[in-house]
Scaffold this motif. Structure first.
Motif, PDB file in Angstrom:
ATOM      1  N   VAL A  76       0.833  -1.202   0.000  1.00  0.00           N
ATOM      2  CA  VAL A  76       0.000   0.000   0.000  1.00  0.00           C
ATOM      3  C   VAL A  76       0.871   1.256   0.000  1.00  0.00           C
ATOM      4  O   VAL A  76       0.641   2.182  -0.789  1.00  0.00           O
ATOM      5  CB  VAL A  76      -0.952  -0.016   1.209  1.00  0.00           C
ATOM      6  CG1 VAL A  76      -1.655   1.321   1.349  1.00  0.00           C
ATOM      7  CG2 VAL A  76      -1.964  -1.128   1.075  1.00  0.00           C
ATOM      8  N   VAL A  77       1.892   1.276   0.852  1.00  0.00           N
ATOM      9  CA  VAL A  77       2.703   2.487   0.949  1.00  0.00           C
ATOM     10  C   VAL A  77       3.437   2.757  -0.367  1.00  0.00           C
ATOM     11  O   VAL A  77       3.463   3.891  -0.863  1.00  0.00           O
ATOM     12  CB  VAL A  77       3.690   2.377   2.139  1.00  0.00           C
ATOM     13  CG1 VAL A  77       4.679   3.520   2.109  1.00  0.00           C
ATOM     14  CG2 VAL A  77       2.935   2.368   3.436  1.00  0.00           C
ATOM     15  N   ILE A 104       0.891   4.039  -2.884  1.00  0.00           N
ATOM     16  CA  ILE A 104       0.459   5.408  -2.595  1.00  0.00           C
ATOM     17  C   ILE A 104       1.508   6.387  -3.110  1.00  0.00           C
ATOM     18  O   ILE A 104       1.202   7.399  -3.747  1.00  0.00           O
ATOM     19  CB  ILE A 104       0.251   5.594  -1.078  1.00  0.00           C
ATOM     20  CG1 ILE A 104      -1.029   4.911  -0.635  1.00  0.00           C
ATOM     21  CG2 ILE A 104       0.196   7.072  -0.730  1.00  0.00           C
ATOM     22  CD1 ILE A 104      -1.210   4.909   0.846  1.00  0.00           C
ATOM     23  N   LEU A 105       2.761   6.043  -2.835  1.00  0.00           N
ATOM     24  CA  LEU A 105       3.839   6.918  -3.274  1.00  0.00           C
ATOM     25  C   LEU A 105       3.836   7.067  -4.796  1.00  0.00           C
ATOM     26  O   LEU A 105       3.982   8.172  -5.329  1.00  0.00           O
ATOM     27  CB  LEU A 105       5.169   6.318  -2.806  1.00  0.00           C
ATOM     28  CG  LEU A 105       6.265   7.317  -2.494  1.00  0.00           C
ATOM     29  CD1 LEU A 105       5.786   8.282  -1.432  1.00  0.00           C
ATOM     30  CD2 LEU A 105       7.504   6.595  -2.016  1.00  0.00           C
TER      31      LEU A 105
END
Lengths: 183, 566
Positions: free
Chosen positions: B169-170, B173-174
């Motif tokens: 997810v991170v 998102i980035l």
């Protein structure tokens, strides 16, 4: 087109702060970083979209005076998407806290296992070399070391007094220690 | 009939179906029926679109009847409908498979009711990404499929999935944020996000600005496509998900990124200065990915690394920027979507039949489950590029395109591609030998010997089997500190003490019958991969025409924009 420096600086600093926070291990801080970063990006989008103007309402304002509505629509979409992402990350951080009592991002289990396997492998090779190496090999290694130390090569007469056993011991001691250590 | 009215349906139907399936969450049978019906319809529409587009040229529809170039457009040209068709077939196979699995994960508490709607949203997102005619719509479809993938990856919310999901997810998102910045810059520089208009206006920009936009978008898509050095998130996050989810992710999600890079390089920045960079990146992706695969002791992770590695082939084709390169890349994408999905589905069956996918624990599957062995062997050999299978044809096409190009860099990548193919063969052959060919007793003995070796640290029998298990010989004599050693011992003991296949067989803990729909859908997908070999001639003709379209971006622009806007 003129650009507002204040808005640009605001956008840049928000992006910087957000990116810095996203480097943290705690998921909550990553989340806050995400919120700040996305605000910075959205602000940047508005700055990039052109001059400010009247509200873009058809028939109410002159077509040439209104602001460009398209980027506003896009930023609105982006804000909604970020809202969804934030709520998902929040739920994930909470679940992580439920399971572990913290929300730090963990190292990958398999990566760690492979690292440990590699370590075991190296250990077994070192073990292999010390056990199977013949005395001749050990002598060779010692003489090599002497050469590299820059000491003068000993004469045949002097050889009984040479400190050659000493490096041999010091080289092998740690490995032997490990062997003693076995259960 | 206006045929372009068909174009929005691959996006609309799954979205409507997702809503309906969510309403039917208390009636699993009806929910499944809706999902399967929707996916069948998508496959049919994609098939019709493929023939229509191939005969009559690109189909374009302006959503909401805005005047061009204001609204959102959906564009179906040869490349996008081929991707659409292949991904729809794969999605259908995976869905039937997961119905057979009974529940969507191994855990009882997995909320089954949200699986089907989420899966449909994922399919809609993928279809929208292939059909998107403007950059912002592409962003929205990325977000659609990413959201669905977040939910599917963390299904059930177990500890390992949450851990894997966090990374996934991170990272994504980035990359979404980067995409948004790229969009803002593009809009500021050109005043449009329509791909066809961008294709015209980006040519007029100063070189520096165009380069910055290209780099921003390229980095974004490279993260999605898992191109080295932006690929490290993939092997960490994919293997923990349920088998069908991993399969559909491996097949579709990275390919959407590859497709976006293809569009970026052909439509927006034809003749860009970054093709050399892409070739270097392709070389590194292939080699580093496959070296990672060789080192793994779990089949799922091994396959995740080969997935990364083979992305390099597609980037290679795109980086060549020739007709043959594009054609080969498109063929390889279509081939690789099916092959990778089929392999992961087979692995799900292996896990169910034998209780594990770890090479330390498995053994003797060829005798235990001959059908599974055949279904693993064919796609695995196809992945490695053994003639006459489609993997071989795709690789020959790409390598031939590289030799045609003839620059030293192209030759280097051709060499790397050959080495990668051989190492892939090595990795799958190792898997075959360990998991399918040796007997479970041998596997058990090896595991026990490993554990014993570690406890006594003497006895050459154990030493030898340890060497054989890793499949390569080491010559280092580096000393390790005591703490690492203790940790390593503990790890090995742990691994040895787990129940392996031999023990499970003796205790009769395993279920011997696999659900027919799981086996059936996997077999069907394996047959599709073989079919690719049979129809390779016509298919290559099709991708040749598609590559031709890609190289002449004016085909796309003429189809999308009315006369006065060109």
């Amino acid at each position: 087109m003129t650009t507002s420096l204040a808005l640009l600086a605001g956008s840049v600093s928000l992006v910087g702060v957000g990116a810095y926070l996203m480097l943290e291990r705690s998921l909550t801080r990553v989340l806050i970083g995400l919120v700040i970063l996305s605000n910075g990006v959205n602000l940047g989008f508005i700055v990039a979209s052109g001059d400010p103007g009247d509200p873009p309402l058809l028939g109410e304002y002159a077509a040439l005076d209104i602001a460009d509505p398209l980027p506003q629509a896009m930023v609105l979409t982006a804000i909604v998407i970020t809202l969804g992402t934030v709520s998902f990350v929040l739920a994930m951080a909470y679940r992580s806290w439920q399971l572990d009592g913290h929300d730090d991002v963990q190292d990958d289990v398999e990566d760690a296992a492979i690292r440990r396997l590699a370590a075991a492998d190296e250990a077994s090779d070192a073990f292999d070399l010390t056990v199977t190496a013949s005395p001749d090999d050990a002598d060779d290694e010692v003489s090599e070391e002497e050469g590299s130390d820059g000491r003068p090569v000993p004469d045949l007469e002097e050889s009984p007094h040479e400190p050659s056993p000493a490096p041999r011991v010091s080289r092998e001691t740690p490995v032997l220690d490990e062997q003693e250590d076995r259960p | 009939m206006r045929t372009e009215l068909l174009v929005p349906f691959p996006v609309l139907l799954p979205l409507l179906g997702a809503g309906l399936a969510l309403c039917l969450s208390r009636r699993p049978r009806a929910q499944r029926a809706v999902t399967v019906a929707v996916l069948l319809a998508v496959v049919a529409i994609a098939g019709v679109l493929t023939t229509l587009v191939d005969d009559n040229g690109p189909l374009v529809i302006w959503i909401g009847a805005w005047e061009p170039p204001l609204g959102i457009t959906l564009v179906a040209d040869r490349v996008s409908v081929l991707m659409l068709l292949v991904s729809a077939v794969v999605a259908l196979a995976v869905l039937v498979y997961s119905i057979g699995q009974g529940m969507t994960g191994d855990e009882m508490e997995t909320p089954v009711s949200i699986y089907h709607p989420t899966f449909l949203v994922l399919v809609a997102g993928v279809a929208n990404a292939f059909l998107a005619g403007d950059l912002f719509n592409l962003f929205v479809s990325f977000e659609m499929l990413l959201f669905a993938s977040y939910v599917l990856l963390t299904l059930g919310g177990t500890e390992s999935r949450i851990r894997a999901g966090t990374i996934y997810v991170v990272v994504n998102i980035l990359s979404s944020m980067l995409f948004l910045i790229g969009l803002a810059v593009t809009y500021a520089a050109t005043g449009t996000v329509n791909l066809a208009q961008l294709s015209l206006r980006l040519q007029e920009l100063p070189d520096g600005t165009a380069l910055m936009i290209q780099l921003l978008l390229l980095v974004t898509f490279a993260i999605k496509a898992a191109v080295f050095p932006l690929s490290f998130w993939l092997p960490d996050s994919y293997p923990t998900a349920p088998a069908p989810v991993t399969a559909v992710f491996a097949g579709l999600l990275t390919k959407v990124g590859v497709y976006a890079i293809l569009r970026l390089q052909t439509l927006l920045f034809p003749g860009s200065p970054l093709t050399d960079l892409l070739l270097w990146v392709a070389l590194a992706t292939m080699l580093i990915g496959i070296l990672g695969a060789v080192a793994q002791s779990d089949i799922k992770r091994m396959l995740s690394f080969t997935l990364v590695s083979h992305i390099g082939y597609m980037i290679f084709g795109i980086g060549l920027a020739t007709h043959a390169g594009y054609s080969g890349a498109v063929f390889y994408v279509a081939h690789h979507i099916t092959i990778q999905t089929a392999l992961f589905l087979v692995l799900g069956l292996v896990e169910r039949r034998a209780g594990s996918t770890s090479l330390v624990k498995l053994g003797g599957l060829a005798r235990l489950a001959p059908l599974l062995a055949v279904m693993f062997f064919i796609p695995a050999m196809n992945l490695a590029g053994i003639p006459p299978l489609s993997g071989f044809i795709g690789k020959v096409g790409l390598l031939g395109a590289g030799i045609e190009e003839g620059t030293p860099l192209a030759y280097a990548v051709v060499a790397a591609g050959t080495v990668t193919s051989l190492l892939t063969l090595y990795a799958v052959a190792k898997t075959w030998n360990l998991a399918f060919w040796r007997t479970p007793e041998q596997a058990h003995e090896m595991a026990v010997a490993m554990a014993e070796l570690d406890q006594t640290r003497s006895g050459m029998v154990g030493e030898q089997s340890l060497m054989r298990h890793r499949g390569h010989v080491h010559a280092g004599n580096q000393l390790v500190d005591e703490a690492t050693l203790r940790e390593a011992r503990a790890a090995l003991q742990e691994e040895g003490s787990d129940e392996d296949l031999h023990e499970l067989l003796e205790q009769r803990k395993l279920e011997t019958r696999l659900p027919a729909s799981m086996v059936g859908s996997t077999a069907a997908l394996v047959l599709v991969t073989v079919l690719f070999t049979v129809i390779a001639g016509p298919l290559y003709g099709y991708t040749d025409r598609a590559g031709d379209n890609l190289q002449h971006s004016e085909v796309y622009v003429d189809a999308v924009l009315p006369e006065e806007l060109r």
